[in-house]
Design an enzyme around this catalytic site. Structure first.
Site, PDB file in Angstrom:
ATOM      1  N   GLU A  28       0.875  -1.163   0.000  1.00  0.00           N
ATOM      2  CA  GLU A  28       0.000   0.000   0.000  1.00  0.00           C
ATOM      3  C   GLU A  28       0.920   1.223   0.000  1.00  0.00           C
ATOM      4  O   GLU A  28       1.837   1.299   0.811  1.00  0.00           O
ATOM      5  CB  GLU A  28      -0.865  -0.021   1.269  1.00  0.00           C
ATOM      6  CG  GLU A  28      -1.916   1.052   1.214  1.00  0.00           C
ATOM      7  CD  GLU A  28      -2.810   1.087   2.448  1.00  0.00           C
ATOM      8  OE1 GLU A  28      -2.719   0.185   3.297  1.00  0.00           O
ATOM      9  OE2 GLU A  28      -3.587   2.048   2.536  1.00  0.00           O
ATOM     10  N   ARG A 253       5.649 -13.266   9.094  1.00  0.00           N
ATOM     11  CA  ARG A 253       6.259 -11.975   8.798  1.00  0.00           C
ATOM     12  C   ARG A 253       7.575 -11.876   9.540  1.00  0.00           C
ATOM     13  O   ARG A 253       7.828 -12.590  10.506  1.00  0.00           O
ATOM     14  CB  ARG A 253       5.338 -10.824   9.177  1.00  0.00           C
ATOM     15  CG  ARG A 253       5.059 -10.691  10.657  1.00  0.00           C
ATOM     16  CD  ARG A 253       3.938  -9.691  10.932  1.00  0.00           C
ATOM     17  NE  ARG A 253       4.328  -8.323  10.656  1.00  0.00           N
ATOM     18  CZ  ARG A 253       3.725  -7.530   9.754  1.00  0.00           C
ATOM     19  NH1 ARG A 253       2.728  -7.978   9.036  1.00  0.00           N
ATOM     20  NH2 ARG A 253       4.116  -6.296   9.591  1.00  0.00           N
ATOM     21  N   LYS A 263       4.897   0.742   9.074  1.00  0.00           N
ATOM     22  CA  LYS A 263       5.005   2.002   8.321  1.00  0.00           C
ATOM     23  C   LYS A 263       4.374   3.144   9.088  1.00  0.00           C
ATOM     24  O   LYS A 263       4.870   4.260   9.082  1.00  0.00           O
ATOM     25  CB  LYS A 263       4.295   1.854   6.973  1.00  0.00           C
ATOM     26  CG  LYS A 263       5.138   1.196   5.921  1.00  0.00           C
ATOM     27  CD  LYS A 263       4.408   1.173   4.592  1.00  0.00           C
ATOM     28  CE  LYS A 263       3.338   0.116   4.583  1.00  0.00           C
ATOM     29  NZ  LYS A 263       2.719  -0.101   3.288  1.00  0.00           N
TER      30      LYS A 263
END
Ligand code: ATP
Ligand code: MG
Length: 539
Positions: A28, A253, A263
């Site tokens: 994104e 992850r 982020k």
């Protein structure tokens, strides 16, 4: 041995379920990429490469509020730098397809317009032990839903007033399947679509369609999405537009010790001015690691070493550091740099005396040749390499003691100026016949120290520490920020370093690996990592 994703692909190819392998990396564009994203990129690129397929870079730009073109550009640059090559797509280019898919669901009686508030949505969702409560609009006539959805698209409905919900099962044991919202009204400016759209799809509805449109064979994502997989499959099956639906697979992850991997929080560090931008060399962003002196190959090697697992864990940050250290140990030119200079005068050589030595550029690379380093009457050594009152087991210079100047002569200290706590100049004599490589003096020294001569040049060195303190008992990053993550020193370095290219890396003897900063105007070196490998030593 292959990872579990390779086993899945091998089986799919063998059974004929898939003939071409296409993966994607779907960020994104709401921030810069970080080392966690590198793991996802490396995995998706590696799978495409191994099976002769391709890996798309796809911007998952379905939430206009947080997205910006600056992030799009940085993500493309960082992905390329890491070795990704392929085609670039934008999820927003499929808004029309997604809208049509939503209409198809309504027509089938598989989606309905609701006026539920976020609060009621939470209340009526139920729990793991109790089913949810059906909305009174669940059985709204198809025609009515179609009309309302059109109104939403046409901008006739206020933000949040209506939503489109999938009609699945309010009693499903998987809460994601309890009539999730798939479209919402949002009158926001989109970084590519402008003001064209007033309705935006939710991630769980958009993502499978994006994958299907691009013909992705294996949609690899992180474990948090495991519970969303039934919805992923439901969307593709019920829309009825995708005869060869892709499949989702989840891997663990990357979590790194003392490293912020969100982020949203990294953006906060930038916005609050705690760091000097997304590419601050302390940041775990790809841009920060690059500016720090990491290479694409060292990051790829790291991703290779940590592997792909199905269970979450935390990786020691030393493992990342080992990768760049090993690479630079083999490739980086050597140099001497004195970070906290203390003058040392050789009293027994004449004024103006000098001797130029040819020192090996890299002991692991004979091709690299030698560099000239000039010894002069006046030299500079590290303040910490001289002590008036030496601590126990001190191996460096003390009054009356001897030490070898790296690759040069043995010197004996005869005295100092200043105070015992704060010596300002050291006096010494050079012992003739002790030059490195031709020393028959039989004098044994305990220590070897680095030095620079009078022709050394001034440079700033930046010594970095982790952004987070080690103590992780505080759950909030804000309470773990390391106030000493940057220490700056005025150093003296070998003259050839004045011509260092921005981004070039060196081993400063006894100090670590340093990279010439690519942004600063003057001669600035960033410490990449120290010399000691804390990670491998522990094993
Ligand atoms: P953040 O929380 O930092 O914003 P994100 O997962 O929301 O991360 P995306 O832009 O959605 O960021 O991520 C793009 C891809 O990168 C996703 O497929 C995601 O699974 C993967 N990814 C993100 N963080 C990690 C991580 N720490 N380790 C491995 N893959 C990751
Ligand atoms: Mg995300």
């Amino acid at each position: 041995m292959g990872n579990f994703i390779e086993e899945i692909i091998d089986a799919d190819l063998a059974s004929g379920k898939e003939t071409e392998i296409t993966t994607r990396f779907p960020p994104e564009p709401n921030g810069y990429l970080h080392i966690g994203h590198a793991k996802a990129i490396c995995l998706n690129v590696a799978m495409a490469k191994k099976y002769g397929g391709k890996c798309n870079l796809r911007f998952d730009d379905t939430n206009p509020v947080k997205e910006e073109d600056e992030y799009v550009q940085s993500i493309i640059a960082d992905a390329r730098w890491l070795g990704w090559e392929g085609d670039i797509y934008f999820a927003s280019d499929y808004f029309e397809v997604m809208y049509d898919a939503a209409v198809a669901l309504i027509r089938k009686g598989k989606a309905y317009i609701d006026d539920i508030t976020p609060e009621d949505m939470r209340k009526m969702r139920g729990t793991l032990t109790e089913p949810g409560i059906e909305s009174k609009h669940r059985n709204r006539p198809v025609e009515e839903s179609l009309k309302l959805f059109e109104d939403m698209r046409a901008g006739k409905v206020a933000d949040g007033a209506l939503v489109l919900r999938a009609k699945i099962d309010m009693a499903s044991p998987n809460i994601n399947m309890r009539d999730p919202i798939i479209y919402r009204v949002l009158k926001a400016h989109h970084h590519r679509q402008g003001d064209k759209w007033c309705v935006y799809p939710m991630y769980d509805f958009a993502h499978p369609i994006e994958d299907a449109v691009e013909g992705i064979s294996h949609s690899i994502c992180t474990l948090e999405f495991e519970d969303h997989r039934p919805l992923y499959d439901w969307v593709l099956a019920e829309c009825g537009m995708f005869p060869h639906p892709p499949h989702q697979y989840e891997f663990a992850r990357l979590n790194l010790q003392r490293t912020i991997m969100s982020k949203r929080y990294l953006k906060k560090l930038v916005d609050d001015g705690f760091v000097d931008g997304w590419d601050d060399p302390r940041m775990p962003t790809i841009a920060g690691l690059r500016r720090r002196g990491y290479t694409p190959s060292s990051i790829r090697e790291f991703c290779e070493r940590i592997g792909v697992a199905k269970a979450n864990s935390e990786v020691e940050v030393g493992q990342l550091e080992s990768c760049i250290r090993e690479e630079l140990n083999a490739s980086a030119p050597r140099a001497m740099a004195v970070l906290e200079p203390l003058e040392l005068v050789l009293d027994n050589v004449p004024d103006g005396w000098s001797e130029t030595l040819a020192l090996e550029t890299n002991p692991f690379d004979p091709q690299a040749g030698t560099r000239p380093v000039t010894l002069t009457k006046r030299l500079y050594i590290e303040q910490s390499d001289f002590a008036v009152v030496p601590p126990p087991k001190y191996k460096r210079l003390t009054v009356g003691g001897t030490v070898r100047l790296k690759s040069a002569y043995i010197v004996r200290c005869t005295g100092y100026e200043g105070t015992a706590e704060n010596p300002t100049r050291v006096h010494a004599e050079l012992i003739a016949g002790t030059r490195s490589g031709e020393d028959n003096s039989g004098i044994k020294v305990k220590g070897v120290i680095h030095w620079v001569g009078e022709n050394a040049v001034s440079a700033v060195v930046r010594l970095y520490d982790y952004l987070l303190i080690e103590d992780d008992s505080q759950p909030d990053f804000a309470d773990r920020l390391n106030a000493d993550s940057l220490v700056q020193k005025d150093a003296l370095v070998e003259p050839f370093l004045a011509k260092a290219e921005p981004g070039a890396s060196y081993q400063f003897l006894r100090q670590g690996y340093f990279c010439r900063d690519s942004k600063a105007a003057g001669l600035v070196f960033n410490r990449i990592v120290g010399l000691k490998d804390a990670y491998n030593n522990k094993k």
